[in-house]
Structure formats: structure tokens, C-alpha cells
Design a protein around this motif. Sequence first.
Motif, PDB file in Angstrom:
ATOM      1  N   ARG A  29       0.835  -1.194   0.000  1.00  0.00           N
ATOM      2  CA  ARG A  29       0.000   0.000   0.000  1.00  0.00           C
ATOM      3  C   ARG A  29       0.878   1.255   0.000  1.00  0.00           C
ATOM      4  O   ARG A  29       0.624   2.215  -0.731  1.00  0.00           O
ATOM      5  N   ILE A  30       1.928   1.235   0.821  1.00  0.00           N
ATOM      6  CA  ILE A  30       2.848   2.376   0.890  1.00  0.00           C
ATOM      7  C   ILE A  30       3.576   2.525  -0.449  1.00  0.00           C
ATOM      8  O   ILE A  30       3.720   3.637  -0.976  1.00  0.00           O
ATOM      9  N   CYS A  74      -1.903   4.420   4.013  1.00  0.00           N
ATOM     10  CA  CYS A  74      -2.192   3.454   5.064  1.00  0.00           C
ATOM     11  C   CYS A  74      -3.563   3.739   5.678  1.00  0.00           C
ATOM     12  O   CYS A  74      -4.047   4.860   5.607  1.00  0.00           O
ATOM     13  N   PRO A  75      -4.175   2.731   6.312  1.00  0.00           N
ATOM     14  CA  PRO A  75      -5.407   3.015   7.036  1.00  0.00           C
ATOM     15  C   PRO A  75      -5.099   3.817   8.300  1.00  0.00           C
ATOM     16  O   PRO A  75      -4.272   3.415   9.117  1.00  0.00           O
ATOM     17  N   GLY A 118      -7.191   9.166  -0.506  1.00  0.00           N
ATOM     18  CA  GLY A 118      -5.878   8.528  -0.511  1.00  0.00           C
ATOM     19  C   GLY A 118      -4.763   9.430  -0.983  1.00  0.00           C
ATOM     20  O   GLY A 118      -4.897  10.646  -1.041  1.00  0.00           O
ATOM     21  N   PRO A 119      -3.620   8.800  -1.324  1.00  0.00           N
ATOM     22  CA  PRO A 119      -2.420   9.560  -1.656  1.00  0.00           C
ATOM     23  C   PRO A 119      -2.623  10.462  -2.864  1.00  0.00           C
ATOM     24  O   PRO A 119      -3.471  10.200  -3.716  1.00  0.00           O
ATOM     25  N   SER A 120      -1.830  11.508  -2.927  1.00  0.00           N
ATOM     26  CA  SER A 120      -1.923  12.449  -4.041  1.00  0.00           C
ATOM     27  C   SER A 120      -1.425  11.811  -5.322  1.00  0.00           C
ATOM     28  O   SER A 120      -0.502  11.008  -5.308  1.00  0.00           O
ATOM     29  N   THR A 121      -2.018  12.199  -6.416  1.00  0.00           N
ATOM     30  CA  THR A 121      -1.462  11.871  -7.723  1.00  0.00           C
ATOM     31  C   THR A 121      -1.331  13.167  -8.493  1.00  0.00           C
ATOM     32  O   THR A 121      -1.903  14.192  -8.130  1.00  0.00           O
ATOM     33  N   TRP A 122      -0.594  13.093  -9.561  1.00  0.00           N
ATOM     34  CA  TRP A 122      -0.348  14.238 -10.433  1.00  0.00           C
ATOM     35  C   TRP A 122      -1.656  14.930 -10.824  1.00  0.00           C
ATOM     36  O   TRP A 122      -1.765  16.147 -10.788  1.00  0.00           O
TER      37      TRP A 122
END
Lengths: 559, 361
Positions: free
Chosen positions: A176-177, B278-279, B340-344
Motif C-alpha cells: 500500500r505504501i 495506510c489506514p 488517498g495519496p496524491s497523484t499528479w
Amino acid sequence: MSTTTPLAKAAGGTADFFDTRVGAGKMVKEFARKVFPDHWSFLLGEIALYSFVVLLLTGTFLTMFFVPSMTEVHYPEDALPVAMRGVEMSEAFASTLNMSFHVRGGLLMRQIHHWAALLFMASIVTHMMRVFFTGAFRKPRELNWVVGFTILILGLAAGFTGYSLPDDVLSGNGLRITDGVVKSIPVIGSYMSFMIFGGEFPGTEIIPRLFTAHILLVPALILALIAVHLVLIVVHKHTQYPGPGRSNRNVVGYPLFPVYVAKAGGFFFVVFGVLAIMGATLAINSVWAYGPYDPSPVGAGAQPDWYMLFLEGSLRLMPGQPEFVIAGYTISLNVLIPAVVIPGLLFTALAAYPFLEAWVTGDKREHHVLDRPRNVPTRTGVGVAILTAFIILVLAGSNDILATHFNLSINSITWVFRFLFFAGPVIAFIVTKRLCLALQRRDRELVLHGHETGRVVRFASGEYIEVHQPLTDHERWLLVGHEPVRPLEIGPGENERGVARPAYKKAVRRSKLSNFFFADRVEPVTPSELAASHGHGEHEEIESAESNEGLLTNASTRG
Amino acid sequence: MSDLTKSEHVTPPGASDPLSVGERELDRFPNPGLPEHKHRLSDESEAGSKRVERQIVILFVLSLLASIGGVVGYFAFPVGVTLGSVQASTLSIGLGLGVGMLGIGIAAVHWAKALMSDVEQVDERHAQRSDDATRAAAVQALKDGADDSRIARRPVLKGALVSAVAVAPLAFVVPLVGNLGGDWNVSKFRYTMWGPGVRLARDPDGGLIRPEQVTIGSVWHVIPDGLLGSEHMLEEKAKAVVLMVRMNPTELTEAPERADWSWDGIVAYSKVCTHVGCPVALYEQQTHHLLCPCHQSTFDVSDGAKVVFGPAKRALPQLPITVDDEGYLVARSDFTEMVGPSTWERERYTDLPVSDEEKAH
Ligand code: HEM
Ligand code: FES
């Protein structure tokens, strides 16, 4: 040759068979009595090699029972462990449980495999430290340093892909990371994530793909590079530590057959034996305690394998501010810097160091006698500085454990590490360099004054002095045998006709760096200095030959 | 001091001698040569070497016995019955294997150290560089080869060769890489299973939730109703997990445009960390802080789940919730931004009204 016993006859026959087909005689003649020098630190590379062999053997065992599939199944109601009965999980996780509880020796092989992986990485890293601090990477061995460095990187890849295979909560979170880091790559991040996972995370492709990488691609590359690494060792002949009778023109040690066959061969069994006993007695990665991967739960205090901690620590130390949106596109420097830039810089520095040092010394000769780390204070300082940066990142990767263990707040620990990441390497460099210079001065003192005997005599004049016992030639050699390295000198910026020399700027830069490396130095005692100190009497101040006191101006002459 | 004066006559080696390290200085000590060999006890007495031999034999015999013990362990302990039997099997096979190997190893090393000749030997080194004649011959060989190939002064041939070789791998690489990403539809990141009227359910059992069950201070791990058993369960879950908290409405700071996103002090936020995903699972009741265990990003749930510490930059996306006719907690819509995580390209998705049509694909 008179062959008498049947055994000798058979041996002779076999030898003849191979000699007439592949010229075995020439090879045996060439290699059987090849001399290898001896030192405990030369074992580190051997440990790496042997743990790799153990990884191949135990890994092959595991492939017989591991099912690299993400198909969801329910764990059988009558199987062990009880807590997992009926739980929905991937076949990869189910097969890991099955091989641990229902295959005789399966749990043992998993545990040996994992311990061997940790030992493999640990021995590579310490082996690399030995090579670095003794200068074994110098010409002609720069390429072998690069080969070894590549094996280190591939080792990280092997460990990461293997760790991810059982598809438990911890390994899934590692993936996930990885997904999050990959997504932060500008422009192509999302597509890279799709490429790795075959679609959206986690998908159903990643375990089979990691499996192929883990059991085929990465080990094949490592194996090929190990072969290159070993061939180059034979081509170059092993380096040796300095000592009486050893020089840059010889290699002193024991013959391959029988001494090294017995020692190195025996050492393989020792490494295998120790790993097997560890696998038998020390539980590692008991995945049933974490459960199958599920995107929802995660435990605090869960740690990746130690060789991955530096990345974890790097991600943890970075503050979140540097994520920017420019013209509608997001650039996550808060992820890119710690996950890509910082490891990239540290690793590049490591890989390129031999070439940098060769440029700085301008030395084109071959080096086969190892340095005592104290005799190259700047290199030793740089090495300790890089190491310090890594260690701080590793510690930062365990900051939650440190926090709970020592009852500190995570925020303050993180701030301390943020500061230390920058200050630590600088301090480490300065302290190490000073320490090396001090040790060299002590060596000089010992050579000039000899051993203290504790015996005090009184002169007629009433003066007391302690009697010093001069060193023997053999004792002294270790302290005076090395060649001093002095900063490069550059000529004037213009030639005789007053025309500017073309590459002058570059030469100035080079000489500055050379000064950084070698301006502070302590040179070994020369015979005339020793003679002079005897002439002046034992108890006089030693003259220090440090260049920063302006005593040495002669430029080095090299080819 | 005759040695010392002698060394002063050593001329500095030619710059071209690559092995001349340590010979440059005029005023230097001479290498004293190998120290005299010291004999070991076992070299000097027959009894000593006999004793070493006995030790080595004992080690080999120990190894033999241990290896047999390992095989016996394999047959003696069934696995899959009790944890104890698994442990006994692991231990017996492992110790048998380990001691078996260790015995051989220690015996061999001991043999090498105590019995084999320990007289140091000396080999000469030679510079790596080939001598000039060999180099010249190598250059000539390449020249001859190049001449034989008739490639000189045939630029079109050269160009054709290079182009063909450069392009040929594409027919391998394009299918490989092209297939790796599945349908390459990265806008899937934007959508989750949440949408108007989708009920909130308990993770992991899927039970529906009424607001009165949610006491002040309690934390709920939530998934969308209908997730369990759905087709792309893990992919959907990885995006849709939500953490729900109820606090005293007076403790809650809400942006005016989000005033109707909470229900009587109940707020729901994406559980996927905006750092690298991550959660975010650790909730501290007193401070209302939500901590990500991976890199310790800390979010303040009482204030829009904004980042208060750590490597994440963005607040956790909020799931707008309300209560439906039957009294269950439901989502008012999907998240209004990518979780969730950033994307472009994530900004492209922010605050776009999501049509059902878009969502369908
Ligand atoms: C090159 C060095 C290697 C390293 C550093 C390495 C490391 C690892 C690690 C850390 C695991 C996780 C073990 C666990 O479950 O606790 C693993 C699993 C595994 N490895 Fe390796 N490995 C290496 C080479 C190999 C090779 C050569 C093979 C096969 C020929 C192999 C086959 C496997 C298999 C099948 C698993 C999954 C089994 C399981 O998870 O229970 N490995 N590896
Ligand atoms: S993933 Fe949450 S802090 Fe890194």
C-alpha cells in the motif's frame, strides 16, 4: 606415475577424462595453489555468499508449497491455526499457513529463509563497510565495487518482493505504501501504479508478479552478478592488510587447496548450521498473528524488515508542507523527497565514491594493500557520515517503538531526528576525522619514542626519565609502511606565454577538493626523523609533520 | 642504520609502474619481510596433532548423529494436529539440520586451522594492464575485423543496422508494458462505492448503523453497505473505508459549506491516509486526534480532519452523511474529492459533480 590402489587408479582415470576433454590440468595447476590472504573481515563477503546459497535452497523448498495466487478462499475448518479457520483469505496466504502447519519442515524452511534474508543483507552491508573503510575499492577494483553495490540494491528488491508474498496485513500495507509512493511520481504516477498492480490496488495480479520477480528475475540477476564479482576477485587477486613482508607487488596467505577449501567450505556449513538453528528456535514473521491482508486494519508498532527501515524513517521525518499544486497538477515533494531523492542521493554517493576519490587523488596506480582507516581520515569521516545518515533514518523508522519504550512524545522524537539527520553526519565527519588524526599522531609518537616500559631512571644531573623500548622493525612497519597522500598542486593559471590555460577552472575545483581531502594529515615517520629523534634524545618533543603547519610543500608526482 | 641509508638510494619508480604504491618516497623504511614462522603445538608434538585429529573426528560424528536425529524428527512428529506437534517437528528437524551442518563446518575449520600447514606463502602480483605488444595486437585484431566486415564508408548500412536493432525490441516491449496496466483507466481512483443513500455498515461484519447506537466519544470503522461479497471487494474496500466518530457538537468546528455533512456531532472521514495510503486507524479520544500508524501523520477530527503533524499535507476527505427514512446512517454522496495519496492529476477530480454515467464506467 605409478597408480597402485584401485582408488588412485579411478582418480587418475577421472582426471585424465576431464583433462583430455576440457584441459582440467591447466585449470588445476593455475588455481589449486593460488594464495589468498587471511583476515576475519574477509569473511563478511563469504557470509553474504553462503546466506544466498541458503536462500536458494530454502526458497526452492518454499516454491513447492507456496501458491502465488490472489484468488479468495476460505481457510478449511479443520486446519491449523484455529484462529484462521473459515477466514476469507487469498490462496497465497492460505498456502503460507498450510506450509507452516501442515508440511513437515515447512515452518522451519520459511523461518530459515527469512533469517537468511536478514543475514544476507546484514553481511552485504558490513562487507561493503569493510571494503569502503579499507579502501579496497581503489583501482583496479572500482568496477567490482559497482557490481557489489548493484547486488545490494538487488538484495533490497529480493527482500521486498519476498516479504510481500505471504499477503498478510503487514506485507499488504508495505505494498500500500509502495502504491502511494509510486502515485506521487509526476505525470506518470497513476499509470505506474496501474502498471504494477494490473489496475487498481490491490488487484489480483501483484502476488503472481512479485513471485516471478522474487524467484526468477531478481535471484538470476544476483547470481549472475555474484559470478562476475567472484571472477573479478580472482582476476585482481585479493587485497591484503598491510604487514611485514606484504607489499603492493605480492599477496601473502594460504593456498586455495587445501586451506581455503577447508576453511571457506567449512564456513558455508557453519553459516547454514547457524541459520538452521535460528530457524528451528526463533519464530519470525508468524503471519497468522496479523491475519490476511485487508485494507482496513493496521497495527501500531508493526515494523518492516530492518533493511527497509531507512525508507520508512525517511518518509516519517519529512514534514508535509512541500506538496504543491501548480497549474492544476499536484507535486508531492513530501513523498518524493524522502522516498526517492534522499535515498537516491545517499546511494549515488555510495556508488560513485571510488571514482570521486580517484579523481581527487589523481592516482592512477593499482592499490592492493589495504588502508588502515585512520590513515585516510577524510574517507573514513565521509564513510561514517553516510553511515550516520542511514542509522538516523533507521532509528526514525522505529520512532514509534522508541516513543512507547522510552515514554516520549512522537512529535519531539521526530523533531530531534529531523535535526540530527542534518547535524549528525556533519558532527560524525568532524569527530571521526579528528579521531583518525589523533590515532595517527599516537602512531608517530610510538614509532619515535618506542614503548613505555614503566621503568624510570635517574640521570646524574638529577633528571628523571622513563626508559622507552624502541619498536622492532616488524612492529614499526605497520605504522610507517603507508604512503602519505598530499593535496594535488596545480600550476599557474597561465602558460609561459601568458595565455590562460584552458582547463584551469576545473583544475582549481579539483585542487580544492583535494585540499579538503588531504590538507589535514599526519605523515608517517621517516627514517631520518627517527634518526633525528634518537640524536636529540628520547624525551624531546616530537616534531609533527603536519602540513597545516607549513612543513610540507612538495607536490606529489604521479603518473 | 645501514638500512635507512640504503633506502635513500632507491630511485623513485617510473610514473608508469602501476604497482609502485609505497615506493615513491625517497626517505622511507624498508619492508622488513615476513616474520619468522611460529610453530603450533600440533606441529611440534605427535600427541598434539593426535588430539586435534580426535577432536575433528568427534565433530564429524556429532554431525552424523544430529543429521540422523533430524530425519527421525521428520518421521516422529506429525504436523497439523496440535501446535505442540508442529513445534516439535520444526525444532527436531531444524536442530538436526543445524547441528549436522555446524558439526561439519566447525570440524573443517578446525582441521584447516590446527592441522593443515599454516606456513604463509607468497604469490607475485602483476599489473592488470596488458603489455604494449598485446594492446597493439588487440587493436589490430579489431581493425582487421572491422575491415573484414566491410562496414567502413557504408553509412547507409550502418544506419539501417542501428535502426533495425533499435526498433525490433518494441514488438516485445509494447505488448508487455501495454498489458501490464489492465484497462489503464486511472480515473477509477476518483470514485468509491459511496453515493447518495448508500448506508453505512460496520467493518467487518456489515451491520447497519443507527445514529443512536453511536455514543459520544466512540469510534466506528465503517464500510459501505453492499461491499461484502461484491465483485471487486478489496479494491473497493481499499478506497471506501471510513472512520466515524461522534463528539459533542460544541466541540466540532465545521466549515459553513459542510454544515450539513455531519449528523448531530457524528462525522465520517476517509480512513485512507492522504500521505501514502495506510489506514488511519488510531483515534485518541481526548484530543480528537487521528493518528496514522505508518508515518504518524496526525489529523484533527474535530476540525475538518486537518493535518496537525507529520508528512501528510491534505486533510482527510469527509464523507457527507445523513439519516434515511428508516433511521439508518447513509451517505449523502460520494466523497467530493479523490481519497488517498496524491497523484499528479488529482486536482482534476476535485469538486466535480459526479454524474452517474461517469461513475458507471
Ligand atoms: C535473493 C535473496 C532472497 C531474499 C532476500 C529473499 C527473501 C524473502 C523473504 C523475506 C520472504 C518472506 C518469508 C516469510 O514468509 O517470512 C521470502 C519468501 C519467499 N521466498 Fe525468498 N528470498 C530470496 C531468494 C529466494 C529464492 C531464490 C527463492 C526460490 C527459488 C525464494 C522463494 C521464496 C518463496 C516461495 C517465498 C514465499 C514463501 C512464504 O512466504 O511463506 N526466495 N523471501
Ligand atoms: S501513510 Fe499515513 S502517515 Fe504515511
